[in-house]
Design a protein around this motif. Structure first.
Motif, PDB file in Angstrom:
ATOM      1  N   LYS A 113      18.800  -4.929 -22.928  1.00 28.46           N
ATOM      2  CA  LYS A 113      20.260  -5.770 -23.125  1.00 28.46           C
ATOM      3  C   LYS A 113      21.186  -4.582 -23.573  1.00 28.46           C
ATOM      4  O   LYS A 113      22.469  -5.021 -23.064  1.00 28.46           O
ATOM      5  N   ILE A 114      20.790  -3.633 -23.914  1.00 30.54           N
ATOM      6  CA  ILE A 114      21.809  -2.425 -24.118  1.00 30.54           C
ATOM      7  C   ILE A 114      21.344  -1.286 -23.517  1.00 30.54           C
ATOM      8  O   ILE A 114      20.289  -0.712 -24.194  1.00 30.54           O
ATOM      9  N   THR A 115      21.861  -0.659 -22.512  1.00 28.57           N
ATOM     10  CA  THR A 115      21.374   0.675 -21.832  1.00 28.57           C
ATOM     11  C   THR A 115      22.633   1.707 -22.266  1.00 28.57           C
ATOM     12  O   THR A 115      23.612   1.339 -22.170  1.00 28.57           O
ATOM     13  N   ILE A 116      22.039   3.027 -22.346  1.00 31.59           N
ATOM     14  CA  ILE A 116      23.180   3.941 -22.786  1.00 31.59           C
ATOM     15  C   ILE A 116      22.673   5.305 -22.014  1.00 31.59           C
ATOM     16  O   ILE A 116      21.610   5.320 -21.428  1.00 31.59           O
ATOM     17  N   GLU A 117      23.783   6.006 -21.580  1.00 32.81           N
ATOM     18  CA  GLU A 117      23.696   7.325 -21.134  1.00 32.81           C
ATOM     19  C   GLU A 117      24.142   8.280 -21.878  1.00 32.81           C
ATOM     20  O   GLU A 117      25.331   8.391 -22.372  1.00 32.81           O
ATOM     21  N   THR A 118      23.229   9.316 -22.025  1.00 32.20           N
ATOM     22  CA  THR A 118      23.595  10.118 -22.789  1.00 32.20           C
ATOM     23  C   THR A 118      22.558  11.510 -22.565  1.00 32.20           C
ATOM     24  O   THR A 118      21.416  11.110 -22.522  1.00 32.20           O
ATOM     25  N   PRO A 119      23.039  12.954 -22.516  1.00 30.63           N
ATOM     26  CA  PRO A 119      22.110  14.009 -22.373  1.00 30.63           C
ATOM     27  C   PRO A 119      21.281  14.218 -23.727  1.00 30.63           C
ATOM     28  O   PRO A 119      20.424  14.889 -23.713  1.00 30.63           O
ATOM     29  N   ASN A 120      21.801  13.696 -24.859  1.00 31.73           N
ATOM     30  CA  ASN A 120      21.286  13.965 -26.191  1.00 31.73           C
ATOM     31  C   ASN A 120      19.865  12.992 -26.213  1.00 31.73           C
ATOM     32  O   ASN A 120      20.266  11.697 -26.843  1.00 31.73           O
ATOM     33  N   GLU A 121      18.848  13.454 -26.278  1.00 31.79           N
ATOM     34  CA  GLU A 121      17.493  12.855 -26.227  1.00 31.79           C
ATOM     35  C   GLU A 121      17.379  12.466 -27.845  1.00 31.79           C
ATOM     36  O   GLU A 121      16.932  11.247 -28.005  1.00 31.79           O
ATOM     37  N   THR A 122      18.008  13.189 -28.749  1.00 30.28           N
ATOM     38  CA  THR A 122      17.799  12.657 -29.993  1.00 30.28           C
ATOM     39  C   THR A 122      18.637  11.296 -30.410  1.00 30.28           C
ATOM     40  O   THR A 122      18.131  10.486 -31.277  1.00 30.28           O
ATOM     41  N   GLN A 123      19.738  11.348 -29.827  1.00 25.08           N
ATOM     42  CA  GLN A 123      20.794  10.104 -29.851  1.00 25.08           C
ATOM     43  C   GLN A 123      19.988   8.831 -29.187  1.00 25.08           C
ATOM     44  O   GLN A 123      20.157   7.669 -29.932  1.00 25.08           O
ATOM     45  N   LYS A 124      19.082   9.184 -28.164  1.00 26.10           N
ATOM     46  CA  LYS A 124      18.363   8.199 -27.375  1.00 26.10           C
ATOM     47  C   LYS A 124      17.568   7.494 -28.339  1.00 26.10           C
ATOM     48  O   LYS A 124      17.354   6.402 -28.516  1.00 26.10           O
ATOM     49  N   HIS A 125      16.966   8.355 -28.889  1.00 26.23           N
ATOM     50  CA  HIS A 125      15.579   7.930 -30.117  1.00 26.23           C
ATOM     51  C   HIS A 125      16.249   7.178 -31.263  1.00 26.23           C
ATOM     52  O   HIS A 125      15.682   6.061 -31.634  1.00 26.23           O
ATOM     53  N   PHE A 171      38.058  -0.626 -33.561  1.00 30.99           N
ATOM     54  CA  PHE A 171      37.622   0.486 -32.681  1.00 30.99           C
ATOM     55  C   PHE A 171      37.136   1.698 -33.816  1.00 30.99           C
ATOM     56  O   PHE A 171      37.972   1.758 -34.622  1.00 30.99           O
ATOM     57  N   GLY A 172      36.237   2.365 -33.305  1.00 32.41           N
ATOM     58  CA  GLY A 172      35.860   3.853 -33.896  1.00 32.41           C
ATOM     59  C   GLY A 172      35.855   4.861 -33.139  1.00 32.41           C
ATOM     60  O   GLY A 172      37.091   5.114 -32.256  1.00 32.41           O
ATOM     61  N   SER A 173      34.578   5.514 -32.764  1.00 37.15           N
ATOM     62  CA  SER A 173      34.453   6.599 -32.242  1.00 37.15           C
ATOM     63  C   SER A 173      33.309   6.624 -31.454  1.00 37.15           C
ATOM     64  O   SER A 173      32.182   6.921 -31.943  1.00 37.15           O
ATOM     65  N   PRO A 174      33.061   6.185 -30.067  1.00 34.91           N
ATOM     66  CA  PRO A 174      31.909   5.997 -29.222  1.00 34.91           C
ATOM     67  C   PRO A 174      30.998   7.402 -29.325  1.00 34.91           C
ATOM     68  O   PRO A 174      31.785   8.453 -29.295  1.00 34.91           O
ATOM     69  N   LEU A 175      29.778   7.121 -29.266  1.00 33.17           N
ATOM     70  CA  LEU A 175      28.756   8.277 -29.109  1.00 33.17           C
ATOM     71  C   LEU A 175      28.658   8.811 -27.835  1.00 33.17           C
ATOM     72  O   LEU A 175      28.263   9.834 -27.361  1.00 33.17           O
ATOM     73  N   PHE A 176      28.257   7.846 -26.911  1.00 38.74           N
ATOM     74  CA  PHE A 176      27.709   7.908 -25.453  1.00 38.74           C
ATOM     75  C   PHE A 176      28.695   8.175 -24.263  1.00 38.74           C
ATOM     76  O   PHE A 176      29.702   7.652 -24.389  1.00 38.74           O
ATOM     77  N   GLU A 177      28.206   8.752 -23.248  1.00 43.44           N
ATOM     78  CA  GLU A 177      28.811   8.829 -22.085  1.00 43.44           C
ATOM     79  C   GLU A 177      29.136   7.374 -21.550  1.00 43.44           C
ATOM     80  O   GLU A 177      30.249   7.107 -20.762  1.00 43.44           O
ATOM     81  N   GLU A 178      28.257   6.757 -21.747  1.00 42.71           N
ATOM     82  CA  GLU A 178      28.295   5.197 -21.134  1.00 42.71           C
ATOM     83  C   GLU A 178      27.289   4.355 -21.832  1.00 42.71           C
ATOM     84  O   GLU A 178      25.923   4.767 -22.094  1.00 42.71           O
ATOM     85  N   ALA A 179      27.719   3.229 -22.026  1.00 43.84           N
ATOM     86  CA  ALA A 179      26.715   1.926 -22.520  1.00 43.84           C
ATOM     87  C   ALA A 179      27.198   0.771 -21.526  1.00 43.84           C
ATOM     88  O   ALA A 179      27.971   0.451 -21.324  1.00 43.84           O
ATOM     89  N   THR A 180      25.975   0.132 -21.576  1.00 41.95           N
ATOM     90  CA  THR A 180      26.101  -1.279 -20.810  1.00 41.95           C
ATOM     91  C   THR A 180      25.565  -2.342 -21.591  1.00 41.95           C
ATOM     92  O   THR A 180      24.234  -2.169 -21.873  1.00 41.95           O
ATOM     93  N   ILE A 181      26.215  -3.410 -22.140  1.00 43.69           N
ATOM     94  CA  ILE A 181      25.866  -4.483 -22.685  1.00 43.69           C
ATOM     95  C   ILE A 181      25.354  -5.524 -21.697  1.00 43.69           C
ATOM     96  O   ILE A 181      26.322  -6.102 -21.016  1.00 43.69           O
ATOM     97  N   ASN A 182      24.184  -5.870 -21.059  1.00 41.12           N
ATOM     98  CA  ASN A 182      23.832  -7.052 -20.256  1.00 41.12           C
ATOM     99  C   ASN A 182      23.628  -8.237 -21.170  1.00 41.12           C
ATOM    100  O   ASN A 182      22.567  -8.717 -21.904  1.00 41.12           O
TER     101      ASN A 182
END
Length: 735
Positions: A301-313, A666-677
Motif C-alpha cells: 500500500k506504500i512503496t518507497i524508492e531509496t538507495p538507503n537499505e537501512t531506511q527501507k528496513h 509538511f516536514g522533511s521527506p526522507l525518500f526519493e519517491e514514495a507511492t501510496i496505493n
C-alpha cells in the motif's frame, strides 16, 4: 569433446547464475524482506517478534517466561531462554497482560528447572539459530535439539516442531502459565480424542475479565497424556484455576509434528470454526506463505524508492508494526466477549479491540484513514459497540474490557476524524456516543465541567493538567461534529469548553501550571520536574497539547517570537546529569521526548509561526537518530502503532498535528519517491528533487504541477490521488 563439455559447463553455470540473480532480484523486491520484527524487542520498545497477520486475533510469539518490565511483550532480546510459545501478546505497551495458552515442546534430553519461570520447562537458544519475518518465527531449542516454527492466520496459530529421535518427546500445554499482571481465574481442558483437545482460559490482569476459548489439533496422535487439575492428575477433562496437559509421542529423527490452535473470545464452537475455516489442513508451509502474502499485499500500500537499505528496513518494519493493533475480537460466527461481560454479536462487521487511544489517536488512526479506510469502518463500529455495551466510548479497551488506563476521551477524535474523511457509519448514533462520553461524570469530568479545569487532588492519580488539556481537545472535536450535524447549542457549548486549556496557563511561568480547587496555582513549581500533575510527562512536554488551537496558544504566549523562543528552548534545554528521568522519558532532545506521545506533534509547530525550516531540521534529526534497524531500534514504547505511524507519516513528509482536522503539516521527506496505493484505486505519489542527507530543507512544493505556498496538505488532496513534489536544498528557504 572435452572442449565442448567445458563450454557446456560454462554456459550452464552462466544460466544458473542468471537464474539465481533473477531469483534474488525477485526476492529483493518483496517488501516483507525488509521487515525486521526484532526492532523494539530490546531497549524500551516492548515489541514481540512472533507470528501474526495484520490486525489479527492471534499473536503467536516466544515467551522468556520470566516477569519484568523488559518482558512486557513476553520476549526480551537480551535473554537466553525460552519457556514456550503463547498465542496472544500486546505490542509495544507498558501493560503486562495476555500470554494465553502456552505451548512448549520438550524431550528426554533436558530436565533442568528454575524458580524464575515457575519451574516450567525451558530451553536455551541463540540468536544465530533464530529468525523472524512477517507471519513467521523460528528458533532452535538447543537443549532439546528441537526446531520450533510458528505462523498464524487471523484466528489460528500454527506450530511446527521438528523433533530428534526420542521415545519421550512431549508437547506441554499450560493454561496456568501467567506473567506480569496476568493471572488465570478459571481454565478448562478436555481431551476430545488422541489428536484433539479443547478448552478455555479465563483470566484477570490489566483487563479484568478475559476469555479465550480454543480447540487444538495435532498432525500426529499422541500415545498418552498426563492431565493436571491444579497439581492433581486426572483423566479426560480438568477444570481449575491452573490446568495443564502433557502429550507424549515417540518421534523419529527429524520427525515433524504440526499443531493448530483455533481461538474465539465467544465460545468453543467459535474456536472450532476458526480451525475449520482458516486452518483445515496441516501443511505448515502453505500457512506460512499465505501469511507472507497477506503481509506483502498490505505493505504494498506504500512503496518507497531509496538507495538507503537501512531506511527501507526501518520504514517497512514501521509499516508492519503499525498494523499489529487494534486486534480482532469477534469470531466467524460474529460472537465475541463484550465489554458488558456477556457474549455479544457483531452483525455485518468484524469487532476489534486493543484500542490504545491516548497513544494512537495522534497518528495511527489518521494513518488508517489513508491506508485502510474499509477496515476503519469496522473499527468505528467496534468503538460504537463498546458504547452500546457500556454507555460510554472506550478509553483503553482490551479483550472486551475497559481498562480506563490513561486519560481523555480519545475515541472521540478517532470517530470525528473518520466522519469528516467520509468514512461511512451512522453519524447520529456516533454523535450520541461522543456527547455521552464527554458529558459523563466519571474520571473527574464532573469536576472539569463545574470548574473548567481539573484541580490538584491527592485522592486521585491526578494528572490534573494533562486531563484538562486532553478533555479540552476532545471537546473541540465534539463541537466540530455538532456543527456539522447542525446541533448549534451543542456546538457553542463544547466550543466554549474547548477553551478550558486557557484555565491552566500561568502567565508568570509561561507554562500550564497545576491549580488547586479555588483557582490558585500551586507553589514550588519546576517545569522540568516529573510530577503527579502531568501524565507521563512534565510541564515542558505537555505545554503544547493544544492541537486544536495552536494559534490561540501562540497568542496567549505573546506572539510568534515568544512562541519560537519557547520551542527553541524545548529542544535545547537538556536534562542535567542529576535530573531523575522516569522510565517513559526517552528519546530526549532537550526536553522533547520522542519516546512518549505528548511530544509527537511539537516539532511541526514551527510551521504555525512561518518558520517551517526549523520543523524540517528537527524532523530529520528525529527520523535519523531515534529509529534504528536493530533490536534496540525504538526510543520508547511502540504503543500499538503510534511510534511507528509517526515515522511513516514523517518520513513521507507530512504529519497530522491536529488528528481530527484532516490536515497534514509538511516536514522533511526522507525518500526519493514514495507511492501510496489507495483503496479507491488511485495513487498519491511523493517525489523529491535533490534529496540528500544534507539537503533536508524544502525549497519549494508543487501539487499536481502547481506550486503551493502553505505548510500543509489536505486529506482530500491525498485521497484524490496525484503527485506531490518537494524540491530540497541544503540551505533553508526563509521566504
Amino acid at each position: 569433446m572435452f572442449k565442448n563439455s567445458f563450454v557446456l559447463i560454462i554456459v550452464c553455470m552462466f544460466f544458473f547464475s542468471c537464474a539465481s540473480d533473477k531469483d534474488e532480484s525477485v526476492t529483493a523486491k518483496k517488501l516483507t524482506h525488509y521487515v525486521n520484527p526484532f526492532i523494539g524487542t530490546d531497549g524500551p520498545g516492548n515489541t514481540y517478534p512472533g507470528a501474526t497477520v495484520p490486525f489479527g486475533m492471534v499473536q503467536l510469539s516466544p515467551d522468556i517466561g520470566i516477569p519484568g518490565w523488559d518482558r512486557i511483550a513476553g520476549y526480551f532480546y537480551q535473554d537466553s531462554i525460552i519457556s514456550g510459545f503463547s498465542h496472544m501478546h500486546l505490542t509495544g505497551t507498558g501493560a503486562g497482560d495476555l500470554y494465553d495458552i502456552l505451548v512448549m515442546p520438550t524431550n528426554s534430553k533436558f530436565n533442568k528447572r528454575i524458580e524464575a519461570n515457575g519451574f516450567r520447562p525451558f530451553s536455551n537458544y541463540s540468536h544465530d539459530k533464530e529468525a523472524a519475518s512477517p507471519g513467521y518465527y523460528s528458533v532452535d531449542l538447543l537443549d532439546y535439539g528441537i526446531k520450533a516454527e510458528v505462523t498464524a492466520t487471523k484466528r489460528t496459530g500454527i506450530h511446527k516442531y521438528t523433533f530428534p529421535k526420542d521415545s519421550l518427546s512431549q508437547i506441554h500445554i499450560d493454561l496456568g502459565y501467567a506473567l506480569n499482571w496476568d493471572a488465570p481465574t478459571d481454565t478448562y481442558i478436555k481431551v476430545v480424542n488422541n489428536t484433539t483437545i479443547e478448552g478455555y482460559r479465563k483470566s484477570t490482569g490489566w483487563a479484568t475479565d478475559q476469555r479465550v476459548y480454543f480447540q487444538m489439533e495435532f498432525s500426529k496422535p499422541f500415545k498418552s497424556h498426563q492431565l493436571y487439575q491444579n497439581d492433581t492428575l486426572t483423566q479426560n477433562s480438568a477444570k481449575a484455576k491452573n490446568t495443564k496437559i502433557i502429550l507424549n509421542f515417540n518421534t523419529n529423527e527429524d520427525e515433524v509434528i504440526v499443531l493448530k490452535t483455533g481461538l474465539s473470545t465467544g465460545n468453543i464452537e467459535g474456536a472450532k470454526l476458526s480451525l475449520k475455516t482458516e486452518a483445515p489442513h496441516f501443511d505448515f508451509e502453505t500457512y506460512r506463505k499465505q501469511a507472507d502474502s497477506i503481509w506483502e499485499n498490505q505493505l504494498q500500500k506504500i512503496t518507497i524508492e531509496t538507495p538507503n537499505e537501512t531506511q527501507k528496513h526501518i520504514f517497512y518494519t514501521m509499516l508492519y508494526q503499525s498494523m499489529l493493533a487494534p486486534t480482532l475480537l469477534s469470531d466467524h460466527h460474529g460472537n465475541y466477549k463484550g465489554a458488558n461481560h456477556t457474549m455479544m454479536y457483531a452483525d455485518g462487521y468484524e469487532r476489534y479491540d486493543t484500542f490504545s487511544l491516548w497513544d494512537t489517536y495522534r497518528a495511527a488512526h489518521p494513518l488508517y484513514t489513508i491506508m485502510h479506510p474499509e477496515r476503519v469502518v469496522d473499527m468505528i463500529e467496534s468503538l460504537l459497540a463498546h458504547y452500546n455495551e457500556t454507555g460510554l466510548l472506550p478509553v483503553w479497551s482490551m479483550q472486551g474490557n475497559e481498562t480506563n488506563m490513561m486519560i481523555g476521551y480519545h475515541a472521540i477524535p478517532v470517530i470525528v476524524d473518520a466522519y469528516f474523511k467520509g468514512i461511512d457509519f451512522d453519524a447520529e448514533r456516533a454523535y450520541e456516543a461522543c456527547k455521552a462520553s464527554a458529558m459523563d461524570d466519571g474520571r473527574q469530568i464532573d469536576v472539569y465541567k463545574k470548574l473548567g479545569f481539573i484541580p490538584v487532588d491527592e485522592a486521585h492519580e491526578n494528572w490534573s493538567v494533562s486531563k484538562t488539556l486532553e478533555y479540552a481537545y476532545g471537546d473541540w472535536c465534539v463541537a466540530q461534529f455538532a456543527k456539522a450535524l447542525n446541533k448549534t447549542d451543542d456546538y457553542e457549548y463544547f466550543l466554549k469548553r474547548s477553551e478550558n486549556w486557557k484555565n491552566m496557563y500561568d502567565a508568570k511561568s509561561t507554562f500550564m501550571r497545576p491549580k488547586v480547587e479555588d483557582g490558585t496555582f500551586i507553589k514550588d513549581f519546576v517545569p522540568k520536574d516529573y510530577s503527579a500533575y502531568f501524565c507521563e510527562s512534565n510541564a515542558w512536554q505537555y505545554f503544547w497539547s493544544v492541537q486544536h488551537d495552536v494559534n490561540g496558544l501562540i497568542k496567549t504566549v505573546g506572539g510568534n517570537e515568544r512562541f519560537e523562543q519557547k520551542l527553541d528552548s524545548m529542544f535545547t534545554l537538556n536534562p542535567l546529569p542529576t535530573d531523575k528521568l522516569p522510565i517513559f522519558s526517552t528519546g530526549m532532545i532537550g526536553q522533547y521526548a520522542q519516546g512518549n506521545e505528548p511530544s509527537h506533534h511539537v516539532a511541526y509547530l514551527y510551521n504555525y509561526i512561518d518558520k517551517p525550516w526549523k520543523t524540517q531540521s528537527r524532523i530529520r534529526e528525529i527520523l535519523e537518530t531515534q529509529y534504528k534497524n536493530e533490536p534496540n531500534g525504538h526510543c520508547g514504547n511502540e504503543d500499538c502503532g503510534q511510534m511507528s505511524s509517526w515515522y511513516i507519516f514523517s518520513s513521507l513528509g507530512f504529519y497530522p498535528v491536529n488528528p481530527a482536522e484532516g490536515l497534514y503539516q509538511f516536514g522533511s521527506p526522507l525518500f526519493e519517491e514514495a507511492t501510496i496505493n489507495l483503496e479507491n484505486g488511485k495513487q498519491f505519489k511523493i517525489e523529491t528533487i535533490n534529496n540528500t542527507e544534507t539537503n533536508k530543507y524544502v525549497e519549494s512544493i508543487t501539487l499536481n504541477g502547481k506550486e503551493i505556498n502553505r505548510n500543509y496538505i489536505t486529506h482530500k488532496e491525498i485521497i484524490n490521488g496525484g503527485t506531490l513534489v518537494f524540491k530540497m536544498n541544503k540551505t533553508p528557504n526563509k521566504h
